[in-house]
Design a protein around this motif. Structure first.
Motif, PDB file in Angstrom:
ATOM      1  N   THR A   1      31.319 -21.289   1.733  1.00 36.77           N
ATOM      2  CA  THR A   1      32.736 -21.564   1.961  1.00 36.77           C
ATOM      3  C   THR A   1      33.422 -20.425   2.695  1.00 36.77           C
ATOM      4  N   ALA A   2      33.179 -19.195   2.237  1.00 33.64           N
ATOM      5  CA  ALA A   2      33.823 -18.046   2.876  1.00 33.64           C
ATOM      6  C   ALA A   2      33.349 -17.876   4.316  1.00 33.64           C
TER       7      ALA A   2
ATOM      8  N   VAL B   1      32.157 -20.186   6.422  1.00 35.07           N
ATOM      9  CA  VAL B   1      32.671 -21.244   7.294  1.00 35.07           C
ATOM     10  C   VAL B   1      34.143 -20.996   7.628  1.00 35.07           C
ATOM     11  N   ARG B   2      34.901 -20.562   6.656  1.00 34.37           N
ATOM     12  CA  ARG B   2      36.311 -20.238   6.923  1.00 34.37           C
ATOM     13  C   ARG B   2      36.437 -19.103   7.935  1.00 34.37           C
ATOM     14  N   ARG B   3      35.588 -18.101   7.786  1.00 30.35           N
ATOM     15  CA  ARG B   3      35.618 -16.969   8.715  1.00 30.35           C
ATOM     16  C   ARG B   3      35.253 -17.423  10.130  1.00 30.35           C
TER      17      ARG B   3
ATOM     18  N   ALA C   1      35.634 -20.402  11.414  1.00 28.34           N
ATOM     19  CA  ALA C   1      36.741 -21.202  11.934  1.00 28.34           C
ATOM     20  C   ALA C   1      37.893 -20.311  12.382  1.00 28.34           C
ATOM     21  N   ASP C   2      38.139 -19.230  11.637  1.00 32.88           N
ATOM     22  CA  ASP C   2      39.219 -18.312  12.007  1.00 32.88           C
ATOM     23  C   ASP C   2      38.922 -17.585  13.322  1.00 32.88           C
TER      24      ASP C   2
ATOM     25  N   MET D   1      35.094 -29.513   4.849  1.00 29.15           N
ATOM     26  CA  MET D   1      35.801 -28.301   5.261  1.00 29.15           C
ATOM     27  C   MET D   1      36.322 -28.395   6.698  1.00 29.15           C
ATOM     28  N   LEU D   2      35.507 -28.966   7.568  1.00 27.43           N
ATOM     29  CA  LEU D   2      35.862 -29.041   8.988  1.00 27.43           C
ATOM     30  C   LEU D   2      35.753 -30.498   9.435  1.00 27.43           C
TER      31      LEU D   2
ATOM     32  N   LYS E   1      37.009 -27.278  17.241  1.00 32.76           N
ATOM     33  CA  LYS E   1      38.279 -26.938  16.602  1.00 32.76           C
ATOM     34  C   LYS E   1      39.426 -27.619  17.335  1.00 32.76           C
TER      35      LYS E   1
END
Length: 209
Positions: A111-112, A114-116, A118-119, A186-187, A206
């Motif tokens: 999770t962490a 994938v968020r990173r 995407a950011d 998540m995405l 994105k």
């Protein structure tokens, strides 16, 4: 500029086999790319043949040293020794038009990470993950078994050269179906496809600003 396919592979393994899918996914007009967990930089050097600015990041000093040596004649490729999860903005000055991560995600908190990713991705940019998953059902085991003959034939064809030593090894925790559900949850809009040699390919675009 020569096409990426003209860059010969100095070795072959299951990850290198799927580099072509990463290269094929590079969108038109891409100018900046980041390869996460770049290892010895082979994929970065391939990406640099079609993208003006490519950065590879890896937390292993040994791998970054190999990458810099091999990429000395690739001026539009840079290599950064850092943990992409915690690197400051000045170390990885995103956003990037294209992010790739090959056999990396199962080493990280899903999770962490994938968020990173995407950011770090620019609006309208593309993420491509080549990943590993665990067998969770009898069908998973059956499909995995069908990859054995192909893997053996391909390894023989390429001389059995498997790549640099010292790369971290870790079994994946998430199953194929768990990866697909998590990716799409998540995405939204993620496209996840399982491939024969024990890898999946996950592509996400994105949304633009």
């Amino acid at each position: 500029m020569p096409s990426p396919e003209e860059l010969p592979n100095p070795y072959w393994n299951h990850n290198v086999h799927y580099h072509r899918l990463v290269l094929d996914a590079v969108p038109d007009g891409c100018t900046r790319a980041l390869d996460i967990g770049c290892g010895d930089g082979l994929l970065v050097r391939k990406l640099a043949r079609r993208i003006p600015e490519v950065t590879g990041v890896d937390r292993s000093p040994a791998m970054i040293r190999l990458a810099r040596e091999a990429g000395a004649r690739t001026p539009n490729a840079a290599f950064v020794e850092a943990d992409f999860m915690t690197a400051a903005d000045g170390v990885l000055p995103g956003p990037y038009d294209f992010l790739s991560a090959v056999a990396v995600l199962h080493h990280l908190d899903f999770t962490a990470a994938v968020r990173r990713m995407a950011d770090l991705l620019a609006p309208g940019g593309r993420l491509v993950v080549i990943g590993l998953a665990n067998n969770g059902t009898p069908l998973d085991w059956l499909i995995s078994g069908t990859g054995l003959p192909g893997s053996w034939i391909l390894a023989r064809r390429h001389g059995g050269k498997s790549g640099p030593s010292g790369l971290p090894m870790q079994d994946p925790d998430m199953t194929w179906s768990e990866i697909r559900r998590a990716a799409q949850g998540m995405l939204p809009g993620s496209r996840v496809r399982r491939h024969l040699l024990w890898r999946y390919v996950w592509v996400w675009d994105k949304p633009g600003s």
